[in-house]
Design a protein around this motif. Structure first.
Motif, mmCIF file in Angstrom:
data_model
loop_
_atom_site.group_PDB
_atom_site.id
_atom_site.type_symbol
_atom_site.label_atom_id
_atom_site.label_comp_id
_atom_site.label_asym_id
_atom_site.label_seq_id
_atom_site.Cartn_x
_atom_site.Cartn_y
_atom_site.Cartn_z
ATOM 1 N N ASP A 14 -3.882 2.388 -5.072
ATOM 2 C CA ASP A 14 -2.786 3.019 -4.332
ATOM 3 C C ASP A 14 -1.700 3.598 -5.234
ATOM 4 O O ASP A 14 -0.863 4.390 -4.774
ATOM 5 C CB ASP A 14 -2.169 2.010 -3.359
ATOM 6 N N THR A 72 -5.809 1.218 3.655
ATOM 7 C CA THR A 72 -5.941 2.081 2.485
ATOM 8 C C THR A 72 -6.976 1.424 1.587
ATOM 9 O O THR A 72 -7.362 0.274 1.800
ATOM 10 C CB THR A 72 -4.621 2.261 1.710
ATOM 11 N N HIS A 121 0.858 -1.181 0.000
ATOM 12 C CA HIS A 121 0.000 0.000 0.000
ATOM 13 C C HIS A 121 0.896 1.234 0.000
ATOM 14 O O HIS A 121 2.119 1.120 -0.022
ATOM 15 C CB HIS A 121 -0.972 -0.003 1.181
#
Length: 300
Positions: free
Chosen positions: A91, A147, A65
């Protein structure tokens, strides 16, 4: 925390232990893929020095991430090895333009005091994780929540779980660790609890390498922490409260002492995730009163 510079888990998987554990996947006799690179150039340098005895060329970097403590060594390793960097589509923009991290935490273009290695690494070009997955043969396991695009990496009998769960000392210190979307993080934890028993080793990004049953125990504590914090946020609102007053109240109830602007913004972001979750579940409402954002209990 393990103290070895390089720990062998299987014939083709190693870990470079550190504040952020880095994985090393051996993909043939002379190449490897690195999983996460730590917070800065020193972290990248430490990883390269640790794998020198293996005499392997770094073919690629996988970022589980986009947070700075996972991508900070990217630029140095790319410069020294020519490796390409891979991540999920969600990401990818944050790794290429890391200023986006302090930008969304601050809510506008961030001041210089937030543009440090704690939140903003050096950006590098990023390719789609699925491309290297097909070439190398690892499994990418979607673990959104911390995330939006975080992925675990499974290779042989080893599972790298990124920041899906945190050590017990972190849970005890903070009540519940940072997640951008706590509801999704909870679902990812439940998925992990059902699959980790298939592996010989479970490698969280932070903390000790675990055997499956130990990992399940820690995962369950993370699940309990999320559920407790959800209830705490909900029960802290008797009728209605200004959003920023609610944040300060929760900090106090958790015993959190904020010592820097970036810690304030990270903890605030984590708590806002619970406010959003409870709002989407119909238990809270958000409105404006007297030029303030007000959070209220829903009236059913």
């Amino acid at each position: 925390m393990q103290t070895q510079r390089l720990q062998k888990l299987s014939d083709n998987v190693y870990v470079v232990p550190g504040r952020t554990n880095a994985g090393v996947l051996v993909i043939d006799n002379n190449e490897c893929v690195i999983v996460d690179t730590g917070i800065d150039e020193d972290s990248g340098r430490r990883i390269l020095n640790a794998i020198k005895p293996l005499n392997l060329r770094v073919r690629a970097i996988i970022n589980t991430h986009h947070h700075a403590d996972h991508i900070g060594g990217n630029a140095l390793i790319v410069k020294r090895s020519g490796a390409a960097v891979y991540a999920t589509p969600e990401d990818k923009p944050f790794i290429e333009r890391p200023v986006l991290e302090p930008l969304y935490l601050f809510g506008s273009f961030p001041p210089k005091l937030l543009r440090t290695k704690l939140l903003e690494a050096e950006g590098v070009p990023v390719r789609d994780l699925d491309d290297i997955r097909r070439e190398v043969g690892f499994e990418a396991i979607p673990l959104p929540g911390h995330t939006m695009g975080m992925a675990g990496i499974s290779y042989g009998n080893v599972l790298f779980t990124a920041d899906a769960f945190f050590p017990l000392d972190v849970i005890r210190k903070y009540g519940a660790p940072y997640h951008l979307n706590a509801g999704l993080a909870l679902e990812s934890l439940k998925k992990l609890s059902e699959c980790v028993s298939r592996y010989g080793y479970v490698v969280p990004a932070h903390g000790d390498i675990l055997k499956p049953q130990d990992a399940i125990n820690v995962i369950n504590e993370n699940i309990n922490a999320i559920n407790r914090l959800r209830e705490l946020v909900l029960n802290s609102i008797n009728d209605s409260v200004a959003l920023e007053d609610l944040i300060v109240k929760i900090f106090s109830l958790l015993g959190i002492s904020i010592d820097s602007p970036h810690n304030y913004l990270l903890n605030r972001s984590a708590l806002l995730s619970y406010v959003a979750w409870l709002t989407d579940d119909g238990l809270l409402t958000i409105d404006t009163v007297g030029n303030k954002l007000i959070v209220s209990r829903s009236r059913k």
